[in-house]
Scaffold this motif. Sequence first.
Motif, PDB file in Angstrom:
ATOM      1  N   LYS A  71       0.836  -1.208   0.000  1.00  0.00           N
ATOM      2  CA  LYS A  71       0.000   0.000   0.000  1.00  0.00           C
ATOM      3  C   LYS A  71       0.867   1.254   0.000  1.00  0.00           C
ATOM      4  O   LYS A  71       0.581   2.225  -0.710  1.00  0.00           O
ATOM      5  CB  LYS A  71      -0.920   0.000   1.221  1.00  0.00           C
ATOM      6  CG  LYS A  71      -2.019  -1.045   1.178  1.00  0.00           C
ATOM      7  CD  LYS A  71      -2.885  -0.957   2.426  1.00  0.00           C
ATOM      8  CE  LYS A  71      -4.064  -1.915   2.375  1.00  0.00           C
ATOM      9  NZ  LYS A  71      -4.923  -1.800   3.566  1.00  0.00           N
ATOM     10  N   ASP A 109      -1.441   4.013  -1.932  1.00  0.00           N
ATOM     11  CA  ASP A 109      -2.892   3.787  -1.981  1.00  0.00           C
ATOM     12  C   ASP A 109      -3.297   2.930  -0.779  1.00  0.00           C
ATOM     13  O   ASP A 109      -3.264   1.710  -0.831  1.00  0.00           O
ATOM     14  CB  ASP A 109      -3.270   3.079  -3.283  1.00  0.00           C
ATOM     15  CG  ASP A 109      -4.776   2.839  -3.398  1.00  0.00           C
ATOM     16  OD1 ASP A 109      -5.523   3.327  -2.525  1.00  0.00           O
ATOM     17  OD2 ASP A 109      -5.196   2.153  -4.358  1.00  0.00           O
ATOM     18  N   ASP A 153      -6.216   2.695   0.388  1.00  0.00           N
ATOM     19  CA  ASP A 153      -7.567   2.161   0.221  1.00  0.00           C
ATOM     20  C   ASP A 153      -7.543   0.818  -0.520  1.00  0.00           C
ATOM     21  O   ASP A 153      -8.578   0.181  -0.683  1.00  0.00           O
ATOM     22  CB  ASP A 153      -8.438   3.153  -0.555  1.00  0.00           C
ATOM     23  CG  ASP A 153      -8.688   4.432   0.218  1.00  0.00           C
ATOM     24  OD1 ASP A 153      -8.829   4.335   1.459  1.00  0.00           O
ATOM     25  OD2 ASP A 153      -8.730   5.509  -0.397  1.00  0.00           O
ATOM     26  N   MET A 154      -6.359   0.422  -0.945  1.00  0.00           N
ATOM     27  CA  MET A 154      -6.211  -0.843  -1.669  1.00  0.00           C
ATOM     28  C   MET A 154      -6.647  -2.007  -0.778  1.00  0.00           C
ATOM     29  O   MET A 154      -6.303  -2.075   0.394  1.00  0.00           O
ATOM     30  CB  MET A 154      -4.737  -1.022  -2.073  1.00  0.00           C
ATOM     31  CG  MET A 154      -4.452  -2.236  -2.935  1.00  0.00           C
ATOM     32  SD  MET A 154      -2.646  -2.468  -3.157  1.00  0.00           S
ATOM     33  CE  MET A 154      -2.191  -0.909  -3.916  1.00  0.00           C
TER      34      MET A 154
END
Length: 347
Positions: free
Chosen positions: A251, A256, A258-259
């Motif tokens: 991540k 990211d 929110d992955m």
Amino acid sequence: MYIKRILLVIVLIGLVAGGLFAYKVYSAIFSPNTSFANDEAFVYIKSDASFAEVREVLDPLLEDLDSFEQIAKRKGYASNIKGGKYAITKGMNNNEIINSLRSANIPVKVSFNNQETLENLAGRVASQIEADSTSLVRAFKDNAFLKPNNFDDDSSLGMYIPNSYEFFWNTSAQGFRERMLKEYHRFWNTERLDKAKELELSPKEVVTLASIVHKESAKIDERPKVAGLYLNRLRKNMRLQADPTVIFAMKKHADDFDMVIKRVLYKDLELDSPYNTYKYNGLPPGPITMPDISAIDAVLNPEKHDYYYFVANVENFGYHKFAETLAQHNRNKVQYIRWINAQKIRR
């Protein structure tokens, strides 16, 4: 005689006018001036609010906004507004409302836990106090604050001990940060510091390991066993090989958070990141999430055993099967691999 009558009339008119004026002033000050049905209403006044903004906030709650403004100006409130959360009780008069807005700032409960990044923490806190998330992130990452207090970008999330705290709603970003530093030092009392010393870990290292334990097991009663296993590995200079650290590294590498990653693949273990505990020995540079207090105390009070391996227990979801040897672990792992393949979880 005629002049006396005129004077008497003038005096009477003056008395009536004065009485009417006094009654008007008295009513403006002491007559009830609320228009809501509930027993109590709460208003939030920004720290830099103008009186026009205060009027706008109060407009739906008062019957006569003009009389409130008159008294506010007479009492000096209009030029001396104080930010905060305030209660207005049904039936309050203007005098009482102004006194409340002037001196009865009400604390709010601020709660947070399980935040993965400082940005997430800032968003959570900003929903509960006046400071916005941008100012909070800036305060959290300020090197002029971090360095003197022995924190850096990687370890700073560990300064925020998840719990519920009382703050005034109009607390600034810097004020929130300073208070949390005090709470951090209060949390790390003599007893906890002594336990960390026995483990040959610093408080920051305890929090980092606790973040892994927190991610590995949601079961509070299992966390001391998981903590004991990782401590066994550290003592043996074995790599922790914790999947949650690989997920965090992925991540962070992708920028990211929110992955969603449900399965770590063999190729993921090759990611070159100091957070990848399959690739690097010891603890990662900082916590991979905000561990809750039960995870921190699990590390400080680990279960003593000879386990070095564990895998999810598909017969008792949420818990794990533990093993002392790699051979035993591989047998346990077969069942887990069979189950995860049956679920068709590819990533």
